[in-house]
Write a protein that holds these residues in place. Structure first.
Motif, PDB file in Angstrom:
ATOM      1  N   LEU A  39       0.755  -1.198   0.035  1.00  0.00           N
ATOM      2  CA  LEU A  39      -0.112   0.056   0.060  1.00  0.00           C
ATOM      3  C   LEU A  39       0.917   1.091   0.070  1.00  0.00           C
ATOM      4  N   LEU A  40       1.863   1.184   0.816  1.00  0.00           N
ATOM      5  CA  LEU A  40       2.587   2.360   0.841  1.00  0.00           C
ATOM      6  C   LEU A  40       3.511   2.606  -0.508  1.00  0.00           C
ATOM      7  N   ASP A  41       4.065   1.609  -1.169  1.00  0.00           N
ATOM      8  CA  ASP A  41       4.553   1.639  -2.340  1.00  0.00           C
ATOM      9  C   ASP A  41       3.530   2.434  -3.418  1.00  0.00           C
ATOM     10  N   THR A  42       2.445   1.647  -3.145  1.00  0.00           N
ATOM     11  CA  THR A  42       1.357   2.177  -4.192  1.00  0.00           C
ATOM     12  C   THR A  42       1.065   3.706  -4.320  1.00  0.00           C
ATOM     13  N   LEU A  43       1.076   4.196  -3.009  1.00  0.00           N
ATOM     14  CA  LEU A  43       0.845   5.518  -2.847  1.00  0.00           C
ATOM     15  C   LEU A  43       1.946   6.320  -3.222  1.00  0.00           C
ATOM     16  N   GLY A  44       3.215   5.877  -2.942  1.00  0.00           N
ATOM     17  CA  GLY A  44       4.152   6.787  -3.549  1.00  0.00           C
ATOM     18  C   GLY A  44       4.337   6.895  -4.936  1.00  0.00           C
ATOM     19  N   CYS A  45       3.693   5.966  -5.689  1.00  0.00           N
ATOM     20  CA  CYS A  45       3.811   5.726  -7.181  1.00  0.00           C
ATOM     21  C   CYS A  45       2.627   6.844  -7.550  1.00  0.00           C
ATOM     22  N   GLY A  46       1.536   6.934  -6.992  1.00  0.00           N
ATOM     23  CA  GLY A  46       0.615   7.682  -7.208  1.00  0.00           C
ATOM     24  C   GLY A  46       1.090   9.397  -7.084  1.00  0.00           C
ATOM     25  N   PHE A  47       1.737   9.475  -5.853  1.00  0.00           N
ATOM     26  CA  PHE A  47       2.329  10.974  -5.729  1.00  0.00           C
ATOM     27  C   PHE A  47       3.204  11.134  -6.747  1.00  0.00           C
ATOM     28  N   ALA A  48       3.997  10.165  -7.330  1.00  0.00           N
ATOM     29  CA  ALA A  48       5.118  10.572  -8.148  1.00  0.00           C
ATOM     30  C   ALA A  48       4.675  10.932  -9.435  1.00  0.00           C
ATOM     31  N   ALA A  49       3.298  10.654  -9.753  1.00  0.00           N
ATOM     32  CA  ALA A  49       2.801  10.870 -11.035  1.00  0.00           C
ATOM     33  C   ALA A  49       1.982  12.236 -11.329  1.00  0.00           C
ATOM     34  N   SER A 419       9.635 -12.309  -0.036  1.00  0.00           N
ATOM     35  CA  SER A 419      10.139 -11.112   0.941  1.00  0.00           C
ATOM     36  C   SER A 419      10.105  -9.988   0.187  1.00  0.00           C
ATOM     37  N   LEU A 420       9.769  -8.930   1.034  1.00  0.00           N
ATOM     38  CA  LEU A 420       9.992  -7.429   0.735  1.00  0.00           C
ATOM     39  C   LEU A 420      10.712  -6.852   1.913  1.00  0.00           C
ATOM     40  N   ASP A 421      11.817  -6.077   1.220  1.00  0.00           N
ATOM     41  CA  ASP A 421      12.574  -5.275   2.347  1.00  0.00           C
ATOM     42  C   ASP A 421      11.848  -4.049   2.842  1.00  0.00           C
ATOM     43  N   THR A 422      11.762  -3.870   4.115  1.00  0.00           N
ATOM     44  CA  THR A 422      11.028  -2.692   4.494  1.00  0.00           C
ATOM     45  C   THR A 422      11.777  -1.453   4.138  1.00  0.00           C
ATOM     46  N   GLN A 423      13.156  -1.485   4.480  1.00  0.00           N
ATOM     47  CA  GLN A 423      13.923  -0.136   4.066  1.00  0.00           C
ATOM     48  C   GLN A 423      13.744   0.160   2.560  1.00  0.00           C
ATOM     49  N   THR A 424      13.904  -0.733   1.896  1.00  0.00           N
ATOM     50  CA  THR A 424      13.806  -0.516   0.349  1.00  0.00           C
ATOM     51  C   THR A 424      12.540   0.251   0.025  1.00  0.00           C
ATOM     52  N   VAL A 425      11.600  -0.454   0.558  1.00  0.00           N
ATOM     53  CA  VAL A 425      10.277   0.254   0.267  1.00  0.00           C
ATOM     54  C   VAL A 425      10.148   1.605   0.886  1.00  0.00           C
ATOM     55  N   LEU A 426      10.773   1.936   2.240  1.00  0.00           N
ATOM     56  CA  LEU A 426      10.551   3.324   2.764  1.00  0.00           C
ATOM     57  C   LEU A 426      11.588   4.018   1.857  1.00  0.00           C
ATOM     58  N   ASP A 427      12.743   3.827   1.437  1.00  0.00           N
ATOM     59  CA  ASP A 427      13.602   4.825   0.685  1.00  0.00           C
ATOM     60  C   ASP A 427      12.960   5.155  -0.643  1.00  0.00           C
ATOM     61  N   LYS A 428      12.251   3.917  -1.493  1.00  0.00           N
ATOM     62  CA  LYS A 428      11.826   4.344  -2.594  1.00  0.00           C
ATOM     63  C   LYS A 428      10.671   5.403  -2.322  1.00  0.00           C
ATOM     64  N   GLY A 431      11.954   8.723  -1.940  1.00  0.00           N
ATOM     65  CA  GLY A 431      12.603   9.190  -3.262  1.00  0.00           C
ATOM     66  C   GLY A 431      11.534   9.639  -4.321  1.00  0.00           C
ATOM     67  N   VAL A 432      10.552   8.865  -4.427  1.00  0.00           N
ATOM     68  CA  VAL A 432       9.443   9.395  -5.517  1.00  0.00           C
ATOM     69  C   VAL A 432       8.646  10.497  -4.992  1.00  0.00           C
ATOM     70  N   THR A 433       8.472  10.660  -3.705  1.00  0.00           N
ATOM     71  CA  THR A 433       7.557  11.562  -3.301  1.00  0.00           C
ATOM     72  C   THR A 433       8.218  12.839  -2.644  1.00  0.00           C
ATOM     73  N   GLU A 434       9.633  12.992  -2.828  1.00  0.00           N
ATOM     74  CA  GLU A 434      10.313  14.051  -2.436  1.00  0.00           C
ATOM     75  C   GLU A 434       9.872  15.382  -3.017  1.00  0.00           C
ATOM     76  N   ARG A 435       9.377  15.312  -4.293  1.00  0.00           N
ATOM     77  CA  ARG A 435       8.830  16.701  -4.951  1.00  0.00           C
ATOM     78  C   ARG A 435       7.491  17.080  -4.638  1.00  0.00           C
ATOM     79  N   HIS A 436       6.659  16.045  -4.021  1.00  0.00           N
ATOM     80  CA  HIS A 436       5.067  16.200  -3.830  1.00  0.00           C
ATOM     81  C   HIS A 436       4.907  16.346  -2.363  1.00  0.00           C
ATOM     82  N   LEU A 437       5.711  15.840  -1.266  1.00  0.00           N
ATOM     83  CA  LEU A 437       5.277  15.815   0.092  1.00  0.00           C
ATOM     84  C   LEU A 437       6.357  16.570   1.073  1.00  0.00           C
ATOM     85  N   ALA A 438       5.942  17.205   1.807  1.00  0.00           N
ATOM     86  CA  ALA A 438       6.789  17.795   2.687  1.00  0.00           C
ATOM     87  C   ALA A 438       7.169  16.491   3.710  1.00  0.00           C
TER      88      ALA A 438
END
Length: 472
Positions: A39-49, A419-428, A431-438
């Motif tokens: 869910l977190l990864d998916t939301l990030g993809c949405g903000f990035a677009a 498996s999914l690496d939590t830190q990889t998800v958090l880092d992504k 990164g993808v929301t940097e321009r859109h979220l404080a």
């Protein structure tokens, strides 16, 4: 409007009965934890677009309808009707080709690929309509992945029908489950949604158009609408999987009923997803990583390379990609993110790969085109044997001085079997929301998602998701 006559239960009715008996507490905690990360990864993809031209066009069209706001749209202070919010968020999440993907071939059918997270917007909208708990939202995501996987089991590996067709079943199933529709209405919602979902593979081949980006979102929008219609008593064709002129061409394997209502396993389909680190199709993730690695190996001096041979897994789907003229010579953003030639060339030239690599139509840039034509692309049975599920890539280059340069990427960044690496998800996400979220909003979204299984309401998360952009 309700047809009360009944015959022997078909696949759709069996799926509805299976869903109606499930409660969020029945799902394994392991799957719930995976749903949080996805869910977190998916939301990030949405903000990035949010700045993407295609996404803006879809949102502008929907905004002009002037609907009563019911459900949240990512990054926008004004909501939309539930079906429109599904289309809006589904477009945002998918349009950059950055959301997660299914790892490997389905063990029953051999069918590959797909993005089950495409249906998370349905779960978000239905959650708001039903005022669901956080655990219910997470459980719905688990079910969306599971039903998607069961749909894959019903499709042929070389089907002319695209995997998004499955979402005609997934979307109303998830929406109806969250909205607690009675079993018979849930079945009719699924039937109404599935009846309009068949989509040809042509949406992602040849001169790939914007239809690739919104194909699932349109099906999901219809699935949400089908659920609302069924809730009011509108009926659908319950025998779609059994009827001679139903969906047998799309879902020829089976028996459909036995597959769709099978017991839920601890290692469900949601455990088969991997996140993308690079904004391109799943089959290009290792190829991009290999291109970046070779760039570093030669110190960025690509001109010193006399020959470059690319080896990929020897799979039917890979051979189709390599024979597709639209991918060999991409002429659009949509085709470029599915072009192995472009992805490898630009990664090798730039030593990095992100959204900026598509700026200014890089796929048409003479330097990029020249390198693309130099790539000798082949398939390798040994790579298939060793890591076919991750679409491995090897680059074998030779310098003008005869020196060899060999790179092999069996598993791309973000890929961990089961498996999914939590830190990889958090880092992504960062990164993808940097321009859109404080930063403070970003942290609050992460915290809200990670605590959803204990949340009595999803209202707090939804309020955070309407945050306006901080950088234009």
């Amino acid at each position: 409007m309700e047809d009360l006559s009944r015959s022997d239960e078909g696949a759709i009715e069996r799926l509805a009965a299976w869903l109606a008996a499930l409660r969020a507490e029945d799902l394994p905690q392991r799957a719930i934890e995976r749903a949080k990360l996805l869910l977190l990864d998916t939301l990030g993809c949405g903000f990035a677009a949010l700045n993407d031209d295609g996404a803006r066009a879809v949102l502008a069209m929907l905004g002009a309808l002037g609907e009563k706001p019911q459900c949240t749209v990512l990054g926008h202070p004004r909501g939309m009707s539930a079906p429109s919010a599904v289309l809006a968020n589904g477009t945002l999440i998918r349009i950059l080709d950055l959301n997660d993907y299914v790892v490997g071939a389905h063990p029953q059918s051999g069918a590959r690929g797909g993005h089950p997270s495409d249906n998370i917007p349905v779960a978000l909208a239905a959650t708001e309509l039903a005022h669901s708990r956080g655990r219910d939202l997470l459980a719905a995501i688990v079910l969306a992945y599971e039903i998607y996987g069961r749909g894959k089991a019903l499709m042929d590996a070389d089907s002319v029908w695209d995997g998004v067709s499955i979402s005609g079943v997934v979307a109303p199933a998830v929406a109806g489950w969250l909205m607690r529709l009675p079993q018979h209405k849930l079945a009719h919602g699924i039937a109404l949604g599935a009846a309009r979902a068949a989509t040809p593979v042509a949406v992602r081949e040849g001169g790939i158009s914007a239809a690739k980006n919104i194909a699932n979102a349109l099906i999901a929008q219809n699935g949400m609408q089908a659920t609302l219609l069924a809730a009011l008593g509108v009926t659908g064709p319950l025998d779609l999987f059994e009827a001679e002129r139903g969906l047998k061409a799309v879902f020829p394997r089976g028996p459909a009923g036995d597959i769709l209502d099978a017991p839920l396993r601890d290692d469900g389909f949601i455990m088969r997803s991997a996140i993308k680190v690079f904004p391109c199709f799943a089959g290009g993730q290792s190829a991009v990583a290999a291109g970046i690695a070779l760039h570093r190996f030669v110190g960025g001096n690509v001109d010193q390379l006399k020959a470059i041979r690319v080896a990929l897994a020897d799979l039917p789907i890979v051979r189709r990609w390599l024979a597709d003229p639209g991918r060999i010579e991409p002429r659009s953003r949509q085709a470029a993110d599915h072009s192995l030639h472009f992805l490898i060339a630009v990664a090798l030239l730039d030593g990095t790969f992100g959204l900026r690599q598509f700026d200014n139509a890089r796929w048409a840039e003479p330097k990029v085109r020249a390198l693309m034509t130099r790539l000798e692309v082949t398939t390798d049975a040994d790579l298939t044997r060793r890591a076919a599920e991750a679409y491995p890539c090897a680059l074998h280059a030779t310098g003008h001085d005869g020196r060899p340069y060999d790179i092999e990427v069996l598993h791309p960044p973000g890929f961990l079997p089961n498996s999914l690496d939590t830190q990889t998800v958090l880092d992504k996400f960062a990164g993808v929301t940097e321009r859109h979220l404080a930063p403070d909003i970003r942290k609050r979204i992460v915290d809200a998602v990670m605590a959803l299984d204990e949340a009595k309401s999803c209202d707090g998360l939804m309020r955070l998701l309407v945050t306006e952009r901080t950088v234009i």
